[in-house]
Design a protein around this motif. Structure first.
Motif, PDB file in Angstrom:
ATOM      1  N   UNK A 170       0.798  -1.221   0.000  1.00 25.23           N
ATOM      2  CA  UNK A 170       0.000   0.000   0.000  1.00 25.23           C
ATOM      3  C   UNK A 170       0.830   1.270   0.000  1.00 25.23           C
ATOM      4  N   UNK A 171       2.149   1.186  -0.052  1.00 29.63           N
ATOM      5  CA  UNK A 171       2.981   2.377   0.118  1.00 29.63           C
ATOM      6  C   UNK A 171       2.619   3.476  -0.872  1.00 29.63           C
ATOM      7  N   UNK A 172       2.509   3.144  -2.157  1.00 30.05           N
ATOM      8  CA  UNK A 172       2.253   4.190  -3.137  1.00 30.05           C
ATOM      9  C   UNK A 172       0.862   4.787  -2.975  1.00 30.05           C
ATOM     10  N   UNK A 173      -0.099   3.973  -2.587  1.00 23.58           N
ATOM     11  CA  UNK A 173      -1.443   4.512  -2.364  1.00 23.58           C
ATOM     12  C   UNK A 173      -1.433   5.555  -1.256  1.00 23.58           C
ATOM     13  N   UNK A 174      -0.660   5.315  -0.219  1.00 22.66           N
ATOM     14  CA  UNK A 174      -0.540   6.297   0.868  1.00 22.66           C
ATOM     15  C   UNK A 174       0.183   7.549   0.374  1.00 22.66           C
ATOM     16  N   UNK A 175       1.229   7.360  -0.405  1.00 20.69           N
ATOM     17  CA  UNK A 175       2.024   8.502  -0.866  1.00 20.69           C
ATOM     18  C   UNK A 175       1.216   9.452  -1.729  1.00 20.69           C
ATOM     19  N   UNK A 176       0.430   8.922  -2.671  1.00 23.24           N
ATOM     20  CA  UNK A 176      -0.244   9.796  -3.630  1.00 23.24           C
ATOM     21  C   UNK A 176      -1.413  10.561  -3.015  1.00 23.24           C
ATOM     22  N   UNK A 177      -1.771  10.265  -1.756  1.00 19.67           N
ATOM     23  CA  UNK A 177      -2.812  11.069  -1.112  1.00 19.67           C
ATOM     24  C   UNK A 177      -2.375  12.515  -0.922  1.00 19.67           C
ATOM     25  N   UNK A 222      -9.128   8.874 -23.366  1.00 21.16           N
ATOM     26  CA  UNK A 222      -8.834   9.248 -21.980  1.00 21.16           C
ATOM     27  C   UNK A 222      -9.259   8.106 -21.070  1.00 21.16           C
ATOM     28  N   UNK A 223      -8.459   7.847 -20.050  1.00 23.65           N
ATOM     29  CA  UNK A 223      -8.801   6.830 -19.071  1.00 23.65           C
ATOM     30  C   UNK A 223     -10.034   7.272 -18.291  1.00 23.65           C
ATOM     31  N   UNK A 224     -11.019   6.371 -18.212  1.00 21.07           N
ATOM     32  CA  UNK A 224     -12.228   6.697 -17.449  1.00 21.07           C
ATOM     33  C   UNK A 224     -12.493   5.708 -16.322  1.00 21.07           C
ATOM     34  N   UNK A 225     -11.810   4.550 -16.339  1.00 23.70           N
ATOM     35  CA  UNK A 225     -12.088   3.603 -15.278  1.00 23.70           C
ATOM     36  C   UNK A 225     -11.151   2.415 -15.297  1.00 23.70           C
ATOM     37  N   UNK A 226     -11.215   1.639 -14.215  1.00 25.14           N
ATOM     38  CA  UNK A 226     -10.450   0.407 -14.055  1.00 25.14           C
ATOM     39  C   UNK A 226     -11.439  -0.745 -13.989  1.00 25.14           C
ATOM     40  N   UNK A 227     -11.232  -1.759 -14.838  1.00 23.01           N
ATOM     41  CA  UNK A 227     -12.174  -2.863 -14.956  1.00 23.01           C
ATOM     42  C   UNK A 227     -11.623  -4.115 -14.264  1.00 23.01           C
ATOM     43  N   UNK A 228     -12.435  -4.692 -13.385  1.00 21.16           N
ATOM     44  CA  UNK A 228     -12.059  -5.935 -12.723  1.00 21.16           C
ATOM     45  C   UNK A 228     -12.405  -7.133 -13.607  1.00 21.16           C
ATOM     46  N   UNK A 229     -11.854  -8.278 -13.240  1.00 21.49           N
ATOM     47  CA  UNK A 229     -12.085  -9.497 -14.015  1.00 21.49           C
ATOM     48  C   UNK A 229     -13.563  -9.857 -14.062  1.00 21.49           C
ATOM     49  N   UNK A 230     -14.299  -9.521 -13.018  1.00 21.96           N
ATOM     50  CA  UNK A 230     -15.724  -9.816 -12.992  1.00 21.96           C
ATOM     51  C   UNK A 230     -16.561  -8.883 -13.834  1.00 21.96           C
ATOM     52  N   UNK A 231     -15.939  -7.821 -14.393  1.00 27.04           N
ATOM     53  CA  UNK A 231     -16.645  -6.900 -15.275  1.00 27.04           C
ATOM     54  C   UNK A 231     -16.968  -5.556 -14.658  1.00 27.04           C
ATOM     55  N   UNK A 232     -16.917  -5.432 -13.348  1.00 28.86           N
ATOM     56  CA  UNK A 232     -17.254  -4.156 -12.721  1.00 28.86           C
ATOM     57  C   UNK A 232     -16.189  -3.116 -13.033  1.00 28.86           C
ATOM     58  N   UNK A 233     -16.638  -1.901 -13.323  1.00 29.36           N
ATOM     59  CA  UNK A 233     -15.740  -0.800 -13.650  1.00 29.36           C
ATOM     60  C   UNK A 233     -15.800   0.244 -12.544  1.00 29.36           C
ATOM     61  N   UNK A 234     -14.636   0.654 -12.061  1.00 28.89           N
ATOM     62  CA  UNK A 234     -14.531   1.711 -11.054  1.00 28.89           C
ATOM     63  C   UNK A 234     -14.012   2.973 -11.731  1.00 28.89           C
ATOM     64  N   UNK A 235     -14.796   4.050 -11.726  1.00 28.85           N
ATOM     65  CA  UNK A 235     -14.370   5.274 -12.408  1.00 28.85           C
ATOM     66  C   UNK A 235     -13.057   5.815 -11.820  1.00 28.85           C
ATOM     67  N   UNK A 236     -12.078   6.033 -12.658  1.00 29.38           N
ATOM     68  CA  UNK A 236     -10.777   6.602 -12.282  1.00 29.38           C
ATOM     69  C   UNK A 236     -10.248   7.377 -13.485  1.00 29.38           C
ATOM     70  N   UNK A 237      -9.569   8.468 -13.229  1.00 29.80           N
ATOM     71  CA  UNK A 237      -8.963   9.264 -14.306  1.00 29.80           C
ATOM     72  C   UNK A 237      -7.473   9.028 -14.444  1.00 29.80           C
ATOM     73  N   UNK A 238      -6.866   8.524 -13.377  1.00 32.28           N
ATOM     74  CA  UNK A 238      -5.420   8.299 -13.338  1.00 32.28           C
ATOM     75  C   UNK A 238      -5.181   6.962 -12.662  1.00 32.28           C
ATOM     76  N   UNK A 239      -4.215   6.200 -13.168  1.00 34.90           N
ATOM     77  CA  UNK A 239      -3.848   4.942 -12.534  1.00 34.90           C
ATOM     78  C   UNK A 239      -2.332   4.881 -12.353  1.00 34.90           C
ATOM     79  N   UNK A 240      -1.901   4.783 -11.106  1.00 33.54           N
ATOM     80  CA  UNK A 240      -0.489   4.572 -10.807  1.00 33.54           C
ATOM     81  C   UNK A 240      -0.229   3.070 -10.750  1.00 33.54           C
ATOM     82  N   UNK A 241       0.815   2.649 -11.465  1.00 36.54           N
ATOM     83  CA  UNK A 241       1.099   1.221 -11.544  1.00 36.54           C
ATOM     84  C   UNK A 241       2.535   0.943 -11.112  1.00 36.54           C
ATOM     85  N   UNK A 242       2.778  -0.251 -10.582  1.00 32.60           N
ATOM     86  CA  UNK A 242       4.123  -0.600 -10.102  1.00 32.60           C
ATOM     87  C   UNK A 242       4.981  -1.206 -11.204  1.00 32.60           C
TER      88      UNK A 242
END
Length: 351
Positions: A170-177, A222-242
């Motif tokens: 969770x380190x990066x999630x805490x940092x980007x707050x 433009x990025x509008x969301x992150x999609x899980x394997x089950x199909x649900x989409x969570x609206x997001x504009x930016x995604x930080x990846x490792x």
């Protein structure tokens, strides 16, 4: 061998040309080293394969006086500066660096031919290996990001997503707050977190979504969301990846350079100037460290360039001293040298 001192900085490296230093890689670190060496009156060839790490980014940030400058423009300006000092630049790839048995090297180029180098600086950078999630590579450096110090200001206050990964969890999630209070951590393939990390995430207001990420939602480029394997989409504009930073260290590995362990895997072991375990070989920038930003990479190149020049100065002086001890200098030649030096001093006093 001829000592190559061409003034045009774009040229074809001629077979058997001899240089004080060959710099492998024409990114920030390599150009910085070459600049210092050129200003030190060294014959230098930069061999650039044209693969800078930050090429996908529209702008680079955090470099004092160059904040927001496109990376390609920054490198182009660096190349222009090298031209003032007769530094050669060839668009090519180094296939091999071969010790010649006398403490120097043959450098084989993909375009044909081998040049001679008294010293070699490896500035080949690294490759960011992305998680195996469809769509990440296409948006890398745009709205799929890795470094909040590089991009956080530009995307501040937007809905952030963070893709979790071992070993940082969770380190990066805490940092980007610091840049957005709307942060969602996607655990992806991480199955669980320690209790202390759950507590920190809750304290920071970070939402946590369990389940593997299968892809991205994109609309109008433009990025509008992150999609899980089950199909649900969570609206997001930016995604930080490792992204995993993997050094381009094939040349150093073939030479037998000693590695060191880092949290990201093995990197070449270097001292504070970039000197590797191999006599006559330096490694700078992201070729030696996964954590160097552009401004840091420039610093590593500067330190290596000055160290290489100093070593060559002392090597030549020691060789001259050895010749003197061996009787290469006679009283007559010493007197001639003394007269020449005295003449230079007198000239200087009359200016």
């Amino acid at each position: 061998m001829e000592n190559h001192r061409d003034t045009p900085h774009h040229h074809v490296a001629r077979q058997d040309a001899a240089y004080d230093v060959v710099v492998v890689g024409g990114g920030t670190a390599g150009l910085s080293a070459a600049l210092v060496l050129g200003r030190s009156r060294r014959s230098v060839l930069v061999v650039d394969a044209g693969e800078p790490r930050n090429a996908p980014a529209a702008h680079m940030q955090g470099y004092l006086s160059r904040d927001g400058m496109p990376p390609a423009d920054f490198l182009a300006e660096g190349r222009r500066e090298l031209g003032r000092y007769g530094v050669g630049l060839v668009n090519d790839r180094v296939l091999a660096v071969t010790p010649d048995g006398a403490g120097e090297f043959g450098v084989t180029l993909a375009g044909g031919g081998t040049v001679h180098a008294r010293r070699v600086i490896v500035a080949t950078g690294l490759v960011d290996e992305l998680p195996a999630v469809p769509g990440l590579a296409e948006r890398w450096g745009r709205d799929v990001l890795h470094c909040p110090y590089c991009h956080g200001w530009e995307v501040r206050d937007q809905p952030f997503g963070v893709l979790a990964a071992e070993p940082f969890n969770s380190h990066q999630a805490l940092l980007v707050t610091q840049w957005s209070k709307d942060v969602t951590l996607f655990l992806h393939t991480v199955r669980d977190l320690p209790d202390a990390e759950w507590e920190r995430l809750a304290a920071a207001g970070v939402r946590v979504v369990e389940g593997e990420v299968a892809g991205l939602a994109v609309e109008d480029d433009r990025l509008t969301g992150v999609r899980l394997a089950g199909g649900r989409v969570f609206p997001r504009s930016v995604l930080f990846v490792p992204a995993k930073p993997v050094p381009r260290d094939d040349l150093l590995g073939a030479l037998g350079a000693e590695p060191r362990d880092t949290p990201f895997g093995p990197y070449p072991a270097v001292d504070e100037t970039g000197r590797t375990s191999l006599p006559g070989v330096w490694a700078v920038g992201n070729a030696a460290s996964p954590m160097e930003q552009v401004i840091n990479a420039a610093s590593t190149g500067y330190r290596a360039g000055s160290a290489v020049n100093a070593e060559l100065v002392m090597t030549d002086i020691e060789a001259a001293a050895a010749r003197r001890r061996a009787g290469a200098f006679t009283p007559r030649t010493e007197a001639a040298v003394a007269r020449a030096v005295a003449g230079e001093h007198a000239h200087g006093l009359n200016v």
